[in-house]
Scaffold this motif. Sequence first.
Motif, PDB file in Angstrom:
ATOM      1  N   MET A  90     -34.971 -34.031   3.977  1.00  0.00           N
ATOM      2  CA  MET A  90     -33.655 -33.745   3.487  1.00  0.00           C
ATOM      3  C   MET A  90     -33.036 -33.891   4.830  1.00  0.00           C
ATOM      4  O   MET A  90     -33.206 -33.941   5.547  1.00  0.00           O
ATOM      5  N   ARG A  91     -31.439 -34.052   4.304  1.00  0.00           N
ATOM      6  CA  ARG A  91     -30.937 -33.738   5.651  1.00  0.00           C
ATOM      7  C   ARG A  91     -30.539 -32.334   5.674  1.00  0.00           C
ATOM      8  O   ARG A  91     -30.010 -31.195   5.107  1.00  0.00           O
ATOM      9  N   ARG A  92     -30.015 -31.249   7.239  1.00  0.00           N
ATOM     10  CA  ARG A  92     -29.993 -30.480   7.916  1.00  0.00           C
ATOM     11  C   ARG A  92     -28.954 -30.034   8.514  1.00  0.00           C
ATOM     12  O   ARG A  92     -29.569 -30.954   9.404  1.00  0.00           O
ATOM     13  N   VAL A  93     -28.265 -29.176   8.582  1.00  0.00           N
ATOM     14  CA  VAL A  93     -27.031 -28.828   9.905  1.00  0.00           C
ATOM     15  C   VAL A  93     -27.429 -28.014  10.866  1.00  0.00           C
ATOM     16  O   VAL A  93     -27.998 -26.864  10.225  1.00  0.00           O
ATOM     17  N   ARG A  94     -27.724 -28.109  12.092  1.00  0.00           N
ATOM     18  CA  ARG A  94     -27.858 -27.235  12.787  1.00  0.00           C
ATOM     19  C   ARG A  94     -27.304 -27.341  14.241  1.00  0.00           C
ATOM     20  O   ARG A  94     -26.859 -27.902  14.211  1.00  0.00           O
ATOM     21  N   TYR A  95     -27.904 -25.976  14.866  1.00  0.00           N
ATOM     22  CA  TYR A  95     -27.227 -26.059  16.014  1.00  0.00           C
ATOM     23  C   TYR A  95     -27.832 -25.517  17.075  1.00  0.00           C
ATOM     24  O   TYR A  95     -29.327 -25.420  16.686  1.00  0.00           O
ATOM     25  N   ASP A  96     -28.123 -25.682  18.919  1.00  0.00           N
ATOM     26  CA  ASP A  96     -29.345 -25.195  19.414  1.00  0.00           C
ATOM     27  C   ASP A  96     -28.784 -24.029  20.165  1.00  0.00           C
ATOM     28  O   ASP A  96     -29.819 -23.221  20.958  1.00  0.00           O
ATOM     29  N   SER A  97     -27.591 -24.105  20.242  1.00  0.00           N
ATOM     30  CA  SER A  97     -26.642 -23.240  21.811  1.00  0.00           C
ATOM     31  C   SER A  97     -25.653 -22.329  20.802  1.00  0.00           C
ATOM     32  O   SER A  97     -24.846 -22.864  19.900  1.00  0.00           O
ATOM     33  N   THR A  98     -24.784 -21.509  21.380  1.00  0.00           N
ATOM     34  CA  THR A  98     -24.342 -20.816  21.218  1.00  0.00           C
ATOM     35  C   THR A  98     -22.748 -21.625  21.337  1.00  0.00           C
ATOM     36  O   THR A  98     -23.035 -22.378  22.373  1.00  0.00           O
ATOM     37  N   GLY A  99     -21.958 -22.266  20.504  1.00  0.00           N
ATOM     38  CA  GLY A  99     -21.094 -22.693  20.469  1.00  0.00           C
ATOM     39  C   GLY A  99     -21.595 -24.060  19.997  1.00  0.00           C
ATOM     40  O   GLY A  99     -20.052 -25.003  20.068  1.00  0.00           O
ATOM     41  N   GLY A 100     -22.086 -24.552  19.653  1.00  0.00           N
ATOM     42  CA  GLY A 100     -22.462 -25.638  19.137  1.00  0.00           C
ATOM     43  C   GLY A 100     -22.947 -26.465  19.813  1.00  0.00           C
ATOM     44  O   GLY A 100     -23.757 -26.580  21.128  1.00  0.00           O
ATOM     45  N   PRO A 101     -23.252 -28.286  19.875  1.00  0.00           N
ATOM     46  CA  PRO A 101     -22.255 -28.897  18.924  1.00  0.00           C
ATOM     47  C   PRO A 101     -23.683 -28.970  17.886  1.00  0.00           C
ATOM     48  O   PRO A 101     -24.434 -28.481  17.264  1.00  0.00           O
ATOM     49  N   LEU A 102     -22.537 -29.053  16.323  1.00  0.00           N
ATOM     50  CA  LEU A 102     -23.378 -29.277  15.459  1.00  0.00           C
ATOM     51  C   LEU A 102     -24.367 -30.260  15.800  1.00  0.00           C
ATOM     52  O   LEU A 102     -23.808 -31.658  15.648  1.00  0.00           O
ATOM     53  N   PHE A 103     -25.281 -30.535  15.069  1.00  0.00           N
ATOM     54  CA  PHE A 103     -26.048 -32.263  14.491  1.00  0.00           C
ATOM     55  C   PHE A 103     -27.095 -31.941  13.274  1.00  0.00           C
ATOM     56  O   PHE A 103     -27.422 -30.987  12.688  1.00  0.00           O
ATOM     57  N   LEU A 104     -27.074 -33.127  12.462  1.00  0.00           N
ATOM     58  CA  LEU A 104     -27.622 -33.855  11.344  1.00  0.00           C
ATOM     59  C   LEU A 104     -29.708 -33.204  12.150  1.00  0.00           C
ATOM     60  O   LEU A 104     -29.562 -33.876  12.800  1.00  0.00           O
ATOM     61  N   GLU A 105     -30.036 -33.341  11.367  1.00  0.00           N
ATOM     62  CA  GLU A 105     -31.620 -32.974  11.215  1.00  0.00           C
ATOM     63  C   GLU A 105     -32.102 -33.732   9.900  1.00  0.00           C
ATOM     64  O   GLU A 105     -31.998 -32.906   8.930  1.00  0.00           O
ATOM     65  N   GLU A 106     -33.518 -33.801   9.697  1.00  0.00           N
ATOM     66  CA  GLU A 106     -35.139 -33.620   8.562  1.00  0.00           C
ATOM     67  C   GLU A 106     -35.712 -33.785   8.388  1.00  0.00           C
ATOM     68  O   GLU A 106     -36.276 -32.677   9.751  1.00  0.00           O
ATOM     69  N   VAL A 107     -35.257 -32.032   7.518  1.00  0.00           N
ATOM     70  CA  VAL A 107     -37.041 -31.252   7.443  1.00  0.00           C
ATOM     71  C   VAL A 107     -37.424 -31.448   6.117  1.00  0.00           C
ATOM     72  O   VAL A 107     -36.037 -32.464   5.281  1.00  0.00           O
ATOM     73  N   PRO A 108     -37.984 -30.785   5.677  1.00  0.00           N
ATOM     74  CA  PRO A 108     -38.654 -31.102   4.438  1.00  0.00           C
ATOM     75  C   PRO A 108     -38.115 -30.279   3.745  1.00  0.00           C
ATOM     76  O   PRO A 108     -37.369 -29.424   3.958  1.00  0.00           O
TER      77      PRO A 108
END
Length: 305
Positions: free
Chosen positions: A1-19
């Motif tokens: 499935m798709r999920r929105v995530r970000y890795d550091s304060t302020g983004g950027p937001l991105f889509l990732e594929e996770v179970p």
Amino acid sequence: MRRVRYDSTGGPLFLEEVPVPEPGAGELLVRCAAIGVTLPVVRKVTEAAEPIALGGEIAGEVVAVGDEVTRFRGGERVTGLCFGHGYADFALLREAMTSPVPDDASAVDAVALVRSGLVALGALTAARPEPGETALVTAAASGVGHLAVQLARARGATRVVGAVSDPAKRDFVSALGADDVVTYDRDDWDARADYVLDGVGGALLTPALAALAPGGRLVAYSSGGGTIQAYDLLVGAKSVIGFQMARVARGNPGLYEQWRQELWHLFRAGRLKPAVHEEFALKDAAAAHATIESRSNAGKVVLVP
């Protein structure tokens, strides 16, 4: 499935594929049809020291339930507050934070109405409104504020004043039933309000407090902070009340459910109409956040996977 995530304060937001997650005890797995975007989550992305799970209100169809779930089963349409990853194709809801979506309402209606409506109704209840009073609502075009304007009227206010950041929002707030609309750049709102529902905080607390009539009540429910001088309370015998939705949800589930039922009753009666500013695709979550950050929305901002 798709999920929105970000890795550091302020983004950027991105889509990732996770179970797809599996529901634990007391949890429901929901296929998300609509996801509400809120200012507190947007602020956490830009301000929190560590990345957070993008949660919030969701609505959709139950596809699986965990052990100890007794009130819901697969195929039912529900809405609720997700404390984990909610910006996703599938999300987990705790049964205690979940309610059914009526047949005559869409998933978008549900995320536009329930959580924001609960905050608006809770803040209004904290103000102890009496019939015939004047209400002032700041952030009156926001996801919460536009419902608070309507709820104040439903609870008996004979005059409702909306405060907005941009004159372009005047017509929208007037159409909700506000008698007057003022902008933040005015020094004197001259509202003589019996109570203020403030969803902005910060520097806006000063004019909000000044807009109160003697003996008036200001309900602060924003995460925007701010400072109030004690002298400004004393001279007008005014009061400030803090309201937090999570405290009610966790400590008084009976009242939480009562408020939910009241919102749906008003919705069915045509007395409470949630407005959606724009629906964004899941991949456009960053654009949805930008809309909230710029305070350009008139109504709720929603992600639709």
